[in-house]
Scaffold this active site. Structure first.
Site, short mmCIF file in Angstrom:
data_model
loop_
_atom_site.label_atom_id
_atom_site.label_comp_id
_atom_site.label_asym_id
_atom_site.label_seq_id
_atom_site.Cartn_x
_atom_site.Cartn_y
_atom_site.Cartn_z
N LYS A 194 37.58 29.86 48.36
CA LYS A 194 36.25 29.47 48.84
C LYS A 194 36.31 28.13 49.60
O LYS A 194 35.37 27.73 50.26
CB LYS A 194 35.26 29.39 47.68
CG LYS A 194 34.93 30.77 47.07
CD LYS A 194 33.97 30.64 45.91
CE LYS A 194 33.63 31.96 45.23
NZ LYS A 194 32.54 32.71 45.89
N HIS A 228 34.91 44.88 44.02
CA HIS A 228 34.43 43.54 44.39
C HIS A 228 35.51 42.62 44.91
O HIS A 228 35.24 41.46 45.22
CB HIS A 228 33.77 42.85 43.20
CG HIS A 228 32.42 43.38 42.87
ND1 HIS A 228 31.26 42.91 43.44
CD2 HIS A 228 32.03 44.37 42.02
CE1 HIS A 228 30.22 43.57 42.95
NE2 HIS A 228 30.66 44.47 42.09
N THR A 273 26.73 36.27 48.20
CA THR A 273 25.29 36.47 48.19
C THR A 273 24.60 35.12 48.33
O THR A 273 23.44 35.06 48.74
CB THR A 273 24.81 37.16 46.89
OG1 THR A 273 25.37 36.47 45.77
CG2 THR A 273 25.23 38.62 46.86
N LYS A 314 20.96 33.89 50.31
CA LYS A 314 19.87 33.08 49.75
C LYS A 314 19.53 31.91 50.67
O LYS A 314 18.36 31.61 50.92
CB LYS A 314 20.29 32.50 48.39
CG LYS A 314 20.60 33.53 47.33
CD LYS A 314 21.27 32.86 46.10
CE LYS A 314 21.93 33.89 45.22
NZ LYS A 314 22.87 33.29 44.24
N LYS A 328 28.92 27.29 44.55
CA LYS A 328 29.53 28.57 44.20
C LYS A 328 30.67 28.26 43.24
O LYS A 328 31.00 27.08 43.03
CB LYS A 328 30.07 29.29 45.45
CG LYS A 328 30.87 28.35 46.37
CD LYS A 328 31.32 29.04 47.66
CE LYS A 328 30.25 29.25 48.69
NZ LYS A 328 29.92 30.63 48.97
N ARG A 329 31.28 29.29 42.63
CA ARG A 329 32.43 29.02 41.79
C ARG A 329 33.47 28.21 42.56
O ARG A 329 33.60 28.35 43.78
CB ARG A 329 33.06 30.35 41.31
CG ARG A 329 32.23 31.08 40.26
CD ARG A 329 32.03 30.25 39.02
NE ARG A 329 33.27 30.06 38.31
CZ ARG A 329 33.58 30.60 37.15
NH1 ARG A 329 32.70 31.38 36.54
NH2 ARG A 329 34.74 30.39 36.58
C1 PLP Z 1 24.17 33.51 44.06
C2 PLP Z 1 24.94 32.89 42.98
C3 PLP Z 1 26.33 32.95 42.97
C4 PLP Z 1 27.12 33.61 44.08
O1 PLP Z 1 27.36 32.67 45.11
P1 PLP Z 1 28.43 32.90 46.27
O2 PLP Z 1 28.19 31.78 47.20
O3 PLP Z 1 28.10 34.22 46.89
O4 PLP Z 1 29.77 32.87 45.65
C5 PLP Z 1 27.01 32.35 41.95
N1 PLP Z 1 26.37 31.70 40.96
C6 PLP Z 1 25.03 31.61 40.94
C7 PLP Z 1 24.36 30.86 39.84
C8 PLP Z 1 24.26 32.20 41.94
O5 PLP Z 1 22.92 32.10 41.90
#
Ligand code: PLP
Length: 823
Positions: A568, A371, A670, A674, A562-563
């Protein structure tokens, strides 16, 4: 032992009804007899539990049928080992996949109870940090959906990821207690309990000759792993799989001798030590935790899972030599990599197999998903720690390593330098066990999670291992489950799509393609825009309720959730906000696009810069949101405590999805999928799965900017000079000067000076290098937004064209190409 014929003869109870009146009657029955409450005095949480128990019965019917079917057909089972499962709430998922949303809603209505209010009371299970854990959760649902017999294995953390609060704009971490009021979705399995050892010594018995010699590990400490099972319902409840989470119990709950001697605290020492194993999820992201307890957690759940897998196989087939025909084990990152050594130990020491045969079976059974390429994120353990905690595994790691290195040198002519690179032991500095190399060498398949990431994996972290085993690395681009991330979180859009193209897309997300012609249909565009507006109103209400901030839902909703991590680049987004703020004040006569920039995300508690970035976002928000000269044209909102449930409200409300990582650093992402699925335009770099999203949606329907991964590597190699770049950009230097000089932190003018001087000095994440391209891309977004008709045409095409990113597709690829399992 239970035989097939006995199982076939056992009577099953009649399947439970989906009739609303029957559902309502059963809910009342459960309320009365399982919870002990009169409906007249029942509290909302009592209704929630009663409802879950009734739904659970429907799930159990299918669960047992699935388990029997796998047993009877002798199907291959897939085991997904993951230290994280970011599952969120389960009830709506289960009801929806059972196809009973309307019936359950009606049943509760007839009792005067609101379904949405009841499901909102369920705690959000955050047994993971971010993308990696959420992927595991989407995969569990998709494996059930595409009919792959599968078990997820992980740890039942008492405390999941911390709850984030803001105190004067700073992140504060509070313990999270999702199990405090019980969990009606899980079943304790007392019969599935295994002893797990740590420490001690290894005895060799037998003399000299290899055949009779045998190693016996005598652990110094032992704990018991006990299973808790949660059913995972696939779409249309075709199959229900099991998520099995381990909890730790002491062998002796209390040391009575010590207690009777008056040492009341010492008497509980064993108990506390054991329970610490499953107490907390390590709150890290892209940096390994590195402490002994973490290695103990990794071994604890790996060993329990493997003992369970071998027991199940032996019980059904009686012979471990067929293991790889009936079992596929997927390692989600290196966290369960110690499983490779544990499998060897179990096969050799316990089941008396010879080394070569055990090694063949191990490699045929395991596969590993990588990953991350960040060198600082690759797990490794100091040899002395590994040896002290797992002395037998250390011996086996050396034995496997010797085997591999002999092959590399003798058969493949590897140089000393290449030998050092492929070794499981890092000999530079203090000696360490490299978990990535262990996972790679113990697996027949190593996959990346997007096309770009897989290519970079071959060129960087695993280049020499790839040279040694060129057939092993393959790509499996991540996906998301369209049930949770479209059909449930965005009921409005779901309904609109069904009206337009029928129901086919519900069983095959790629059929969303049928929506393409509607991008040119003005009536449909208007209805699509209305759904978006409703979702924006819903998010605005949440913000008003939780934060007391009023938002205009006709503004462009620009979302980065996101984190929080430097790669990022939330910082890039915040600096751009500061720059627009300047521009709005200098040019009040121009037509500025009203915009709300949303942020949400947690920072690892020990990650200083990430926490400072949260504070900066909040400081900038306070100044901009309260400046009357901005006239509400720009608002910044940082919503606390990002989790799956919050994502389910924010994603459907986005107009613009921020996917702006430094190219080459986001393995896949991911979140990007979404948003596109829910009709947002992406502004992003050519990183991770953004590359493939662009291919699917077409370059007119995505806004790409900035350096490519190759250019980032080139600039770094050529000696990138951020100071020169900053001094060349008036907008950027002004924004940075404002932040560094305390315009947004009058109470502590130097608060951000270190953060900003880091950009001048090294800027490892290329914020300055990409800034001008980013602001140009944002102005391009502004101009696209002006033409509302064209904007919605583009967002409809995003929804129509990203069905490929369904995790059903990903899982079908894993099943066919790696596991050789499933239909
Ligand atoms: C989808 C998701 C992530 C991943 O988000 P990225 O933008 O791909 O880093 C992290 N936390 C939650 C709660 C999510 O639903």
């Amino acid at each position: 032992m239970i035989t097939k014929s006995v199982i076939a003869d056992l009577p099953s109870p009649p399947p439970r009804s989906a009739d609303p009146a029957k559902l309502a009657a059963e809910i009342i029955e459960r309320l009365t007899y399982s919870i002990g409450k009169d409906a007249k005095v029942a509290k909302p949480h009592d209704w929630m539990t009663a409802t879950i128990l009734v739904i659970r019965d429907r799930v159990i019917d299918r669960w047992m049928a699935s388990t029997r079917q796998t047993y009877e057909t002798g199907g291959k089972r897939v085991y997904y080992l993951s230290l994280e499962f970011l599952i969120g709430r389960l009830t709506r998922d289960a009801v929806s996949n059972l196809g009973m949303i309307d019936e359950v809603r009606e049943a509760l209505n007839s009792l005067g109870v609101d379904f949405d209010a009841v499901t909102a009371l369920e705690p959000d299970a955050a047994l993971g940090n971010g993308g990696l854990g959420r992927l595991a959760a989407c995969f569990m649902e998709s494996m059930a959906t595409v009919d792959v017999p599968a078990y997820g294995y992980g740890i039942r953390y008492v405390h999941g990821l911390f709850r984030q609060q803001m105190s004067d704009g700073w992140q504060v971490e509070l313990p999270e207690t999702w199990l405090a009021n019980g969990n009606a979705w899980e079943f304790q399995r007392r019969e599935s309990a295994y002893e797990i050892g740590f420490g001690g010594s290894v005895d060799t018995i037998g003399n000299g000759s290899d055949e009779t010699q045998r190693c016996i590990w005598k652990p110094q400490e032992r704990v018991i792993a006990t299973a808790f099972d949660t059913p995972v319902v696939g779409w249309r409840a075709k199959r229900v799989n099991t998520l099995r989470l381990w909890t730790a119990q002491p062998i002796d709950p209390i040391l009575l001798d010590a207690f009777n001697a008056g040492d009341h605290i010492g008497a509980l020492r064993e108990s506390n030590k054991a329970e610490a194993l499953a107490r907390v999820l390590y709150p890290a992201d892209q940096t390994p935790a590195g402490q002994e307890l973490r290695l103990r957690q990794e071994y604890f759940f790996s060993s329990a899972s493997l003992q369970d897998i071998l027991r199940r196989h032996l019980q059904q087939y009686g012979d471990l030599r067929t293991l790889a025909d009936k079992v596929a084990i997927q390692l989600n990152d290196t966290h369960p990599a110690v499983s490779v050594a544990e499998m060897m130990r179990l096969l050799i020491d316990i089941h008396r197999m010879d080394f070569d045969q055990a090694w063949d079976i191990t490699r045929a059974t395991f596969s590993y998903t990588n990953h991350t390429l960040l060198p600082e994120a690759l797990e490794s353990w100091p040899v002395p720690l590994f040896e002290r905690l797992l002395p037998r595994h250390m011996q086996l790691v050396y034995a496997i390593n010797a085997n591999v290195l002999r092959h590399a040198r003798k058969d493949r002519g590897f140089s000393d330098e290449k030998i050092r690179a492929v070794s499981m032991i890092d000999e530079a500095g203090d000696r360490r066990v490299r978990m990535g190399n262990l996972a790679f060498l113990g697996s027949h398949s190593i996959n990346g999670v997007s096309a770009l990431h897989t290519e970079l994996m071959k060129q960087t972290v695993f280049s020499d291992l790839h040279g040694l085993y060129p057939d092993r690395i393959n790509n499996k681009t991540n996906g998301i489950t369209p049930r949770r991330w479209l059909m449930q979180c965005n009921r409005g859009l779901f309904g609109l799509i069904r009206e337009a193209i029928g129901d086919d897309f519900m069983d095959d997300a790629e059929k969303l393609k049928a929506l393409e012609p509607f991008a040119r249909d003005a009536g449909f565009r208007a209805r699509f825009a209305n759904v978006k507006r409703d979702n924006k109103v819903r998010l605005s209400n949440l913000v008003a309720r939780r934060m007391g901030i009023r938002l205009d839902p006709s503004s462009l909703f620009d979302i980065q959730i996101k984190r929080i991590h430097e790669y990022k680049r939330q910082l890039l987004n915040i600096i751009e906000a500061v720059a627009i703020y300047d521009q709005i004040r200098s040019h009040p006569e121009l037509d500025w696009t009203p915009r709300v920039k949303f942020f949400a995300g947690k920072a690892a508690p020990s990650y200083y810069n990430a926490k400072l970035i949260i504070k900066l976002a909040n400081d900038v928000a306070r100044v901009i949101n309260n400046d009357p000269t901005v006239r509400g044209l720009l608002k910044i909102v940082f919503i606390p405590n990002y989790n799956v449930s919050l994502a389910e409200v924010m994603v459907p409300a986005a107009d613009l999805s921020e996917q702006i990582s430094t190219a080459g650093m986001e393995a896949s992402g991911t979140g990007n999928m979404k948003f596109a699925l829910n009709g947002a335009l992406t502004i992003g770099t050519l990183d991770g799965a953004n590359v493939e999203i662009r291919e699917c949606v077409g370059e007119d329907n995505i806004v790409i900017f900035g350096l490519t991964a190759e250019e980032v590597a080139q600039q770094r190699a050529d000696g990138y000079n951020p100071r020169a770049v900053i001094e060349n950009s008036r907008e950027l230097s002004q924004a940075l000067t404002a932040i560094a000089s305390g315009v947004f932190s009058p109470d502590d003018r130097d608060r951000f000076s270190g953060l900003i001087s880091g950009l001048y000095e090294h800027d490892w994440f290329m914020v300055a290098a990409d800034f001008d391209a980013y602001t140009r891309a944002q102005r391009q977004v502004d101009s696209l937004w002006v033409d509302e008709e064209a904007w919605y045409g583009r967002t409809i095409l995003n929804t129509a064209r990203v069905g490929w990113f369904s995790s059903d597709r990903t899982i079908r690829q894993y099943a066919k190409e790696i596991w050789k399992a499933g239909p």
